[in-house]
Scaffold this active site. Sequence first.
Site, PDB file in Angstrom:
ATOM      1  N   ASP A   5       3.478   7.552  -1.741  1.00 43.51           N
ATOM      2  CA  ASP A   5       2.997   7.256  -3.087  1.00 43.51           C
ATOM      3  C   ASP A   5       1.994   6.114  -3.064  1.00 43.51           C
ATOM      4  O   ASP A   5       2.247   5.045  -2.516  1.00 43.51           O
ATOM      5  CB  ASP A   5       4.177   6.894  -4.004  1.00 43.51           C
ATOM      6  N   ASP A  37       2.841   5.272   4.121  1.00 44.88           N
ATOM      7  CA  ASP A  37       3.691   5.516   2.969  1.00 44.88           C
ATOM      8  C   ASP A  37       3.091   6.721   2.246  1.00 44.88           C
ATOM      9  O   ASP A  37       1.984   7.163   2.579  1.00 44.88           O
ATOM     10  CB  ASP A  37       3.706   4.270   2.086  1.00 44.88           C
TER      11      ASP A  37
END
Length: 428
Positions: free
Chosen positions: A76, A74
């Site tokens: 963030d 991912d």
Amino acid sequence: IWQYLKAVCKTGAGEHLRIGKYIVWSTCCTVDYTCLFINSSDLIPPGVCNLLNPSTIYANNEVNLDEVDIYGFDYDYTLAMYSNSLNEMIYNKARQFLIEHYKYPQGINKYSYIPNFAARGLHYDIQKGLLMKIDAFHYIQMGTVYRGLNPVPDEEVMQLYGGSNHVPLHQVSGFYGKGPKMKQFMDVFSIPEMTLLACANDYFISNDIEYDPVHLYKDVSDAIAMVHIKGYMYKWIMADLEKYILRGDETYAVLHRLASHGKKLFLITNSPFSFVDKGMKYMVGKDWRDFFDVVIVQAEKPHFFNDCVKPFRRLDSNGDLQWDKIKSLDKGQIYKQGNLVDFLKLTGWRGSKVLYFGDHLYSDLAVSHPHFSISLCSVSKCAQGGPTPDTHSHTDTQRRAHRDRHTTGIQQKHTQDNRPHPLRLLQY
């Protein structure tokens, strides 16, 4: 021992009974007399978990990294770590929306952001307006329930919940931790939302203003959402990368090490390409896309994992959507949306050779799709240090030890800027 089994097994599964120096924990209670006997003298005393090294990596499954050839990330709070100052910016802008757009009293402006008030993992009772910590056994932890900015006495908590601190979450909350009565705040970005909820509740209570906690929850949630929808967070970060992004050099070290050892990398994020591109260029360099075999932005997780409807769209170098049919996921290209089934078909990746890192327990890790047979790793940022000491006596020290180790809580100390990068295990 057996003479006590009948008495023990009249209780519900998950309940306990103290027999002398033993705690009998009932796991099944009708035909199969399966109980766990724990010597209470062997239980971890309260407070000992505060001495645990917060940099230690814990696992609830065994993964042999020698077998992993493909690493997914991912963006963030996984590849990109953000400073605490971002939470304050989100809080201030949402408070402004609450006052200007939803016409809330100006007095709420007096409530500044409280950095150490809340941590991810807390539950919020939407109808009662209470923020609390609930453990893995669905028990409300006494001393952690707050109405506004003030703790609620244990006696009142017991009265509010029918004489018990046990909450059957399967009746009040769905799989993704959402209502209709209870919401679990799992996203790191929800920390300013919890703080704003508490401050707004406190304002109405302190000024003896009648209000509906359900309406307040909806308005605060919408105000926080507006910060994201209108792109304020992205603009703040892109305008001052040095202020908001932490340890970019360590992100580069992780990606470089994996790529240099012949590992394939992929990125699946809900953030837009322009935002990811600028952040990755800051952390890794202008050629950051050379590290990744597949890059997917605005994936709309968790729907990406569970829906099979939205196709992949390709973006050009300017981030504009293209109209060609996607027959393969190629290195050097940027893709938008898509779904898990097509991802697996187009890449041929699956099984134990794939390891995906994410920070959100529901959007990234709690994947229920039957075809998603890859390993998942959480890089969740938990607060350093233990819960604030209280004066309450807790007979169930086992549950308290579990709470201290695994669940973040109200008023814990955050030292985010001093913690090591969550992907540090891949640097060695």
